[in-house]
Write a protein that holds these residues in place. Structure first.
Motif, PDB file in Angstrom:
ATOM      1  N   MET A  39     -29.068 -20.379  -6.133  1.00  0.00           N
ATOM      2  CA  MET A  39     -29.562 -20.502  -4.779  1.00  0.00           C
ATOM      3  C   MET A  39     -28.348 -20.874  -3.933  1.00  0.00           C
ATOM      4  N   LEU A  40     -28.075 -20.063  -2.914  1.00  0.00           N
ATOM      5  CA  LEU A  40     -26.926 -20.352  -2.068  1.00  0.00           C
ATOM      6  C   LEU A  40     -27.373 -21.292  -0.955  1.00  0.00           C
ATOM      7  N   VAL A  41     -26.779 -22.482  -0.924  1.00  0.00           N
ATOM      8  CA  VAL A  41     -27.188 -23.439   0.100  1.00  0.00           C
ATOM      9  C   VAL A  41     -26.033 -23.713   1.053  1.00  0.00           C
ATOM     10  N   GLU A  42     -26.396 -24.170   2.234  1.00  0.00           N
ATOM     11  CA  GLU A  42     -25.398 -24.416   3.256  1.00  0.00           C
ATOM     12  C   GLU A  42     -25.410 -25.898   3.599  1.00  0.00           C
ATOM     13  N   CYS A  43     -24.222 -26.430   3.785  1.00  0.00           N
ATOM     14  CA  CYS A  43     -24.121 -27.833   4.172  1.00  0.00           C
ATOM     15  C   CYS A  43     -22.887 -27.933   5.066  1.00  0.00           C
ATOM     16  N   GLY A  44     -23.091 -28.244   6.325  1.00  0.00           N
ATOM     17  CA  GLY A  44     -21.967 -28.187   7.262  1.00  0.00           C
ATOM     18  C   GLY A  44     -21.475 -26.758   7.304  1.00  0.00           C
ATOM     19  N   ASN A  45     -20.137 -26.589   7.180  1.00  0.00           N
ATOM     20  CA  ASN A  45     -19.598 -25.231   7.170  1.00  0.00           C
ATOM     21  C   ASN A  45     -19.429 -24.698   5.763  1.00  0.00           C
ATOM     22  N   GLU A  46     -19.828 -25.498   4.793  1.00  0.00           N
ATOM     23  CA  GLU A  46     -19.592 -25.109   3.403  1.00  0.00           C
ATOM     24  C   GLU A  46     -20.838 -24.521   2.761  1.00  0.00           C
ATOM     25  N   GLN A  47     -20.572 -23.683   1.743  1.00  0.00           N
ATOM     26  CA  GLN A  47     -21.673 -23.091   0.990  1.00  0.00           C
ATOM     27  C   GLN A  47     -21.496 -23.408  -0.476  1.00  0.00           C
ATOM     28  N   TYR A  48     -22.597 -23.730  -1.129  1.00  0.00           N
ATOM     29  CA  TYR A  48     -22.537 -24.010  -2.564  1.00  0.00           C
ATOM     30  C   TYR A  48     -23.659 -23.271  -3.264  1.00  0.00           C
ATOM     31  N   ILE A  49     -23.466 -23.121  -4.591  1.00  0.00           N
ATOM     32  CA  ILE A  49     -24.494 -22.444  -5.374  1.00  0.00           C
ATOM     33  C   ILE A  49     -25.161 -23.460  -6.293  1.00  0.00           C
ATOM     34  N   ILE A  50     -26.483 -23.509  -6.253  1.00  0.00           N
ATOM     35  CA  ILE A  50     -27.222 -24.387  -7.157  1.00  0.00           C
ATOM     36  C   ILE A  50     -27.933 -23.506  -8.176  1.00  0.00           C
ATOM     37  N   PRO A  51     -27.713 -23.741  -9.483  1.00  0.00           N
ATOM     38  CA  PRO A  51     -28.393 -22.921 -10.497  1.00  0.00           C
ATOM     39  C   PRO A  51     -29.904 -23.043 -10.363  1.00  0.00           C
ATOM     40  N   THR A  52     -30.569 -21.898 -10.305  1.00  0.00           N
ATOM     41  CA  THR A  52     -32.014 -21.898 -10.105  1.00  0.00           C
ATOM     42  C   THR A  52     -32.733 -22.643 -11.223  1.00  0.00           C
ATOM     43  N   LEU A  53     -32.127 -22.632 -12.416  1.00  0.00           N
ATOM     44  CA  LEU A  53     -32.711 -23.302 -13.580  1.00  0.00           C
ATOM     45  C   LEU A  53     -33.008 -24.778 -13.299  1.00  0.00           C
ATOM     46  N   SER A  54     -32.202 -25.410 -12.426  1.00  0.00           N
ATOM     47  CA  SER A  54     -32.370 -26.841 -12.179  1.00  0.00           C
ATOM     48  C   SER A  54     -33.285 -27.148 -10.999  1.00  0.00           C
ATOM     49  N   ILE A  55     -33.661 -26.111 -10.261  1.00  0.00           N
ATOM     50  CA  ILE A  55     -34.431 -26.354  -9.044  1.00  0.00           C
ATOM     51  C   ILE A  55     -35.930 -26.358  -9.330  1.00  0.00           C
ATOM     52  N   ILE A  56     -36.620 -27.386  -8.890  1.00  0.00           N
ATOM     53  CA  ILE A  56     -38.072 -27.404  -9.034  1.00  0.00           C
ATOM     54  C   ILE A  56     -38.722 -26.767  -7.817  1.00  0.00           C
ATOM     55  N   ASN A  57     -38.401 -27.285  -6.657  1.00  0.00           N
ATOM     56  CA  ASN A  57     -38.850 -26.655  -5.422  1.00  0.00           C
ATOM     57  C   ASN A  57     -38.037 -27.192  -4.254  1.00  0.00           C
ATOM     58  N   SER A  58     -38.333 -26.703  -3.062  1.00  0.00           N
ATOM     59  CA  SER A  58     -37.631 -27.227  -1.898  1.00  0.00           C
ATOM     60  C   SER A  58     -38.663 -27.450  -0.800  1.00  0.00           C
ATOM     61  N   LEU A  59     -38.384 -28.382   0.085  1.00  0.00           N
ATOM     62  CA  LEU A  59     -39.361 -28.650   1.134  1.00  0.00           C
ATOM     63  C   LEU A  59     -38.676 -29.206   2.375  1.00  0.00           C
ATOM     64  N   LYS A  60     -39.368 -29.022   3.478  1.00  0.00           N
ATOM     65  CA  LYS A  60     -38.905 -29.648   4.716  1.00  0.00           C
ATOM     66  C   LYS A  60     -39.603 -31.001   4.796  1.00  0.00           C
ATOM     67  N   PRO A  61     -38.836 -32.085   4.713  1.00  0.00           N
ATOM     68  CA  PRO A  61     -39.499 -33.392   4.661  1.00  0.00           C
ATOM     69  C   PRO A  61     -40.101 -33.768   6.021  1.00  0.00           C
ATOM     70  N   GLU A  62     -41.168 -34.544   5.935  1.00  0.00           N
ATOM     71  CA  GLU A  62     -41.724 -35.092   7.166  1.00  0.00           C
ATOM     72  C   GLU A  62     -41.320 -36.551   7.245  1.00  0.00           C
ATOM     73  N   LYS A  63     -41.382 -37.081   8.442  1.00  0.00           N
ATOM     74  CA  LYS A  63     -40.897 -38.448   8.673  1.00  0.00           C
ATOM     75  C   LYS A  63     -41.535 -39.459   7.725  1.00  0.00           C
ATOM     76  N   ASN A  64     -42.874 -39.309   7.530  1.00  0.00           N
ATOM     77  CA  ASN A  64     -43.577 -40.330   6.743  1.00  0.00           C
ATOM     78  C   ASN A  64     -43.241 -40.285   5.256  1.00  0.00           C
TER      79      ASN A  64
END
Lengths: 959, 167
Positions: free
Chosen positions: A819-844
């Motif tokens: 999974m290609l992710v972006e952070c600032g101006n940099e890009q990194y690859i996270i192996p999909t094998l390690s990813i459970i899911n992703s979400l947009k967090p809410e304040k609470n």
């Protein structure tokens, strides 16, 4: 003889050789000196084979030199001295345990043999395991394998391997269901492996085969004794009992293989005496085939099982390859003659074919190969010269062999009965006659002075006059008649060559050679026979041919028909290169298609082309990956052997079951898989499976079971090691971990956390260290190895019912799903094998602990929230989590939430190694070229999870 | 006694350096770092490439500028100025990456070095090479120097690039 004496002898020889070079050939003193030195040389070289003879020759020359010297003497002497030095050298090498190839074998052939031998040993081992289970049907195959190995090692001068193979065969001839026998065979296998690696380094094996030989000797004697008790009339001599009628064919081979070359030589010379050399022209084939015990060959029904069919396929491919080589050699030999090396090459081809055909029970092929080999063997030993008619016979053997092999291929592919080759019997008779020296001429052409090529061919009945005339009228300008005839398939190149040769030869003196063909019309030469196949056949046969042809046509739709798999041997380096280059192509392709200029093109045509390019590139990539895939069978078989040995050592009775051993996996992964499997299986045997008594007490089957299975699941390879033992003991693991200081009592661990503790370095719950395991290094190695392959190990266990270790591996080490992710101006690859899911967090969902650590509550599960921008000190990243994205990561049951700006896309990337500078810190496992041509780094999730967890712990503990 | 021995040692050293110098003669590619000129044995240089996008590697040594894609291969790039304890390279039109082939832990390894400007290729004779100066700087620069080449008025530090990039 001590080693300190060795330089002395070399020195002496060198001195004498120098003297002979420097002295005048008329110098009396030189010869005197030489004679006075000879005794000491002889004394030093007593143990050298052949030294005596050289010394004698030197002495003779020196003696003559005293009275009537000759100017050739110094030259002769220095030749002798250099022979002596060579001898000394080779003796020295043997003393240093160095192995010297016999002069007729070149290194590639030798290495080829060794690498083949390794595969054969794997096969033997798995067959032995089957044999142990009581499957006696494979004895014949096993014997065949040992026999082939024996023959080949004989040619290569690996006498110890040869001898041991021979003894192994002996054991199997007398096979009875017995433990000690199979134990010896297993040991022999181990020795063969050791010997193999020694020979690979040109060393003579450190451990002699003698001890195994002795065991075999004892074993056979014991079983002999039993046999004698059963049947008193039986001869106790090993050699004789092995020649029971049922093994007649086999023992006959033994005599003619290089094991006892002298015997077969004697046999053939003996048979020469008392038999009249036949005059060509009066050959009664029926009579002779009886005399040579050539059986009638029966038709073969191609009803082999899948495994045999596969072996046959390999045999056919290899056989054809070998025959091509034979053709090549024979073609050259027409002009250059057959040297020793070439005859050896030929011999090897036929010998290999014989061995394999033997255990595949292809009687005809076996017999033909055997007889041809015998003739070649005589040539090899210099008893006869392979020229003229003998050379022709070998040519014919090759031709016939190829036809037989092809007929088997057709048989398998069409499922139709394979009928024996008609000319075979006659050819075998001819071969036997040639072996006995009873015919010397069988296929010579005649010609008169001034005959033209066409006339020669017609006169020798190679082609009919009308064909020649027809061809002559069609002849293109500048084309030769011979060439045209060959092109049209009327004659064989060999025959034209022969006709040309005889044309040149007949000058003044004309030899009238009566050849078999001319005087006995019904006995045509092999090729002729086959070329006139259809004409010779009676109407009935003709009908058969026709019907079989229609059958053949039908056979394409026949269910029985099998397509043979053809394989080519390729240098692994070439494959790796290709895979790497295709990897680069994939990158460039994605760089091109993702370039803004290309994306901006709206032309439908261009878009189509680009899509096609994309598809082809992907296909190419997956094909290239497939090329490196090998079945896990090999590794699994090794495990089978290990379980067997371990169960003996531990005194537990264990059944081993394997599933899905044909599952294919990148061969680079297979290499690393062996070690982890060994450790896990050892663990299962030692800690998992209970002792017999315990099992009975808890009402289980006293025989434990270990299952090893492989399968595909969602683009991953899964390998499972399961046992039906007692399962992991949660409490024992916990208390042990606490005692070892791996955890403290405050740590709240969930179930998978606890089980994962067994992967910690130095961890072991075993109450005592046994020979098999318990030192606590095993599972640590497992974890590291599997991780280096970008895979993971999952544990599931239930008390009293057993444990299953599940190894999840990527299909290949070359590509990673990321999974290609972006952070600032940099890009990194996270192996999909390690990813459970992703979400947009809410304040609470978000909160901050007193120590400053951030946490996130995902549906009731509280996880540590780690900002990637913080770990890597990246500027310009999104600081408000609500506007950013949290990716939930997991390794070994530990979860964290990683805060990044955005997920760009999911893509497969080709993993590139990065320099040590980058590797030095563990945050990255490698790099990959992104679609814009820049390098993206692949995150090491485990390190990030560990670092952040220990970091937060430190904060919590106030460190 | 002592002093005699020392003199002997020194003269012996200069003697032995002559041999080294003879071995060092050959072609060098020279480049500029700040105001100093350095030379690389030409056989170590694979190619010179203009500035590419360099992907920074977080948590690595400061002088590791990052990694680049060299025709499908990922190679690290070292900021040579920082390695030598100077201010970090400021990118200009002249800034280039020299791709060098070095021996690391006995194995061949390809790396990039970031330099201010590439100058020329020079033939330097053994007689033009003098032993490296003894310097006591933090970066231990003198360890990386094989010798000092003199060409006309110029002084060129001949780099032992294997050593520079060894760690």
């Amino acid at each position: 003889m001590t080693s300190s004496m060795q330089p002395e002898i070399a020195k002496l020889i060198e001195e004498l050789a120098t003297a002979s070079m420097l002295s005048e050939w008329t110098d009396n003193n030189f010869y005197k000196d030489l004679l006075s030195n000879l005794p000491s040389l002889e004394a030093l070289a007593t143990s050298y084979p052949g030294a005596e003879k050289i010394c004698k020759e030197i002495e003779q020359i020196a003696k003559i030199g005293l009275s009537e010297p000759d100017e050739t003497f110094p030259g002769k002497l220095s030749d002798l001295f250099s022979q002596f030095l060579e001898l000394e050298n080779s003796v020295q090498k043997t003393r240093n345990n160095e192995f010297q190839l016999p002069p007729w074998v070149d290194e590639p052939t030798f290495k080829d043999f060794l690498s083949n031998q390794r595969t054969v040993l794997d096969d033997i081992e798995s067959l032995l395991l089957q044999l142990e289970k009581g499957d006696l049907s494979i004895l014949q195959i096993l014997k065949g394998l040992f026999h082939t190995m024996k023959g080949e090692s004989g040619v290569l001068n690996l006498l110890d391997i040869q001898e041991l193979c021979h003894k192994c065969e002996d054991i199997m001839i007398e096979w009875k269901q017995g433990d000690s026998g199979i134990e010896i065979l297993f040991q022999a296998c181990d020795w063969f492996r050791e010997a193999n690696s020694s020979y690979e380094n040109f060393k003579i094996p450190g451990v002699s085969h003698r001890s195994i030989l002795e065991q075999i000797e004892n074993f056979s004697q014991n079983s002999q004794a039993e046999k004698v008790a059963d049947e008193p009339q039986n001869n106790t001599d090993l050699e004789n009992t092995s020649q029971t009628p049922s093994d007649a064919v086999d023992s006959e081979f033994t005599n003619t293989t290089p094991v006892k070359p002298d015997e077969s030589a004697e046999a053939s010379t003996e048979s020469n005496q008392g038999k009249v050399v036949l005059i060509p022209g009066f050959i009664d084939f029926t009579e002779l085939s009886r005399e040579y015990e050539i059986p009638d060959f029966a038709s073969l029904e191609p009803d082999w099982d899948a495994e045999t069919t596969e072996m046959l396929g390999e045999f056919i491919n290899e056989g054809e390859e070998g025959l091509t080589r034979v053709d090549e050699i024979l073609m050259n030999s027409e002009s250059d003659g057959l040297g020793e090396t070439l005859i050896n090459d030929l011999f090897r081809v036929f010998h290999t074919i014989k061995g394999v055909a033997g255990f595949l029970e292809l009687k005809e092929i076996e017999k033909l190969a055997h007889t041809t080999e015998t003739l070649l063997n005589m040539g090899r030993k210099g008893e006869i010269e392979i020229i003229g008619c003998r050379l022709d016979l070998i040519f014919d053997s090759t031709e016939l062999m190829r036809k037989m092999i092809t007929s088997i291929r057709i048989g398998i592919e069409t499922g139709k009965t394979i009928s024996p080759q008609k000319p075979l019997k006659e050819h075998l008779v001819k071969l036997n006659l040639a072996i006995d020296g009873r015919i010397t001429d069988c296929h010579e052409m005649t010609a008169k002075e001034g005959d033209r090529i066409g006339e020669i061919l017609v006169n020798n009945k190679v082609v009919s006059e009308s064909v020649v005339n027809g061809t002559l009228t069609d002849l293109k300008s500048g084309q030769k008649l011979g060439a045209a005839l060959v092109e049209k398939g009327h004659v064989k190149p060999k025959e034209v060559a022969k006709a040309l040769k005889i044309q040149r030869k007949v000058t003044g003196e004309l030899k009238t050679v009566k050849d078999i063909k001319a005087t006995v019309p019904e006995v045509t030469s092999v090729e002729k026979h086959s070329s006139e196949d259809t004409h010779d056949k009676s109407p009935v046969e003709q009908n058969q041919v026709d019907s079989s042809k229609t059958e053949e046509a039908k056979a394409t739709t026949d269910k029985k028909a099998t397509k043979l798999k053809e394989t080519v041997k390729i240098d692994l380096e070439k494959v790796d290169n290709l895979v790497e280059m295709i990897g680069e192509l994939v990158i460039v392709e994605s760089m091109v298609t993702n370039a803004p200029e290309i994306i901006g093109i709206s032309s439908l045509k261009v878009r189509n082309y680009i899509n096609q390019l994309n598809k082809i590139t992907r296909d190419l990539q997956s094909v290239s990956m497939m090329m490196r895939m090998v079945p896990v069978k090999g590794v699994f078989q090794k495990m089978a052997r290990m379980v067997r040995d371990l169960s003996r050592k531990s005194g537990k009775s264990i059944a081993f079951e394997q599933k899905g051993e044909t599952t294919e996996i990148d061969r680079n992964i297979v290499e690393y898989l062996g070690d982890p499997l060994v450790h896990m299986i050892r663990n299962s045997v030692d800690h998992g499976i209970e002792s017999k008594e315990d099992r009975i007490a808890s009402g289980k089957n006293p025989t434990g079971k270990i299952t090893l299975s492989a399968y595909h699941e969602g683009g991953k390879i899964i390998i499972e090691i399961g046992d039906d033992g007692k399962g992991l003991n949660k409490e024992a693991i916990l208390s042990k971990a606490m005692r070892q200081g791996l955890i403290n009592s405050e740590d709240r661990l969930n179930e998978s956390d606890i089980y994962n503790l067994i992967f910690a370095p130095g961890f072991s719950t075993a109450k005592q260290v046994t020979e098999i395991s318990g030192r606590g290094v095993g599972m640590d190695v497992v974890k590291r190895n599997i991780e280096s392959l970008r895979g993971k190990v999952l544990i599931s266990t239930s008390p009293g019912e057993g444990t299953v270790f599940k190894i999840v591996l990527p299909m290949t080490t070359a590509i990673i799903d990321g999974m290609l992710v972006e952070c600032g101006n940099e890009q990194y690859i996270i192996p999909t094998l390690s990813i459970i899911n992703s979400l947009k967090p809410e304040k609470n969902m978000l909160s901050r602990l007193g120590n400053g650590a951030e946490i996130i509550n995902v549906r009731g599960e509280v996880l540590l929230l780690v900002r990637l921008s913080e770990i890597f000190s990246i500027d310009g990243a999104e600081s408000d989590p609500v506007k950013a994205l949290v990716i939930i990561l997991e390794t070994y049951g530990q979860k964290i939430g990683l805060l990044v700006d955005n997920i760009l896309k999911q893509q497969q990337v080709v993993i590139k190694t990065v320099g040590d500078e980058v590797k030095k810190q563990d945050f990255f496992t490698g790099g990959a070229i992104l679609s814009d041509g820049k390098v993206g780094l692949i995150l090491n999730i485990e390190e990030i999870v560990n670092q952040s967890r220990s970091g937060s712990r430190r904060i919590r503990e106030g460190v | 006694m002592m002093s005699e021995e020392n003199t002997a040692n020194i003269s012996h050293e200069t003697e032995s350096f002559k041999e080294t110098a003879m071995k060092l003669k050959g072609k060098y590619m020279t480049f500029k770092l700040a105001d100093e000129e350095y030379g690389l044995q030409i056989l170590k240089v694979r190619e010179i490439i203009g500035m590419l996008d360099i992907t920074p590697v977080p948590k690595s040594e400061e002088y590791i500028k990052g990694v680049i894609n060299l025709r499908g291969k990922v190679i690290p790039v070292v900021d040579l100025r920082m390695k030598f304890g100077m201010e970090k390279t400021v990118r200009t039109d002249q800034t280039v990456i020299i791709v060098v082939q070095v021996i690391k832990d006995g194995a061949d390894s390809t790396m990039g070095i970031l330099v201010d400007e590439v100058l020329e290729v020079l033939s330097i004779e053994g007689s033009q090479i003098e032993p490296p100066p003894q310097m006591n700087d933090d970066a231990n620069t003198s360890n990386f120097i094989l010798g000092v080449g003199k060409s006309g008025k110029k002084v060129i530090f001949l780099l032992d690039i294997d050593k520079v990039l060894a760690k």
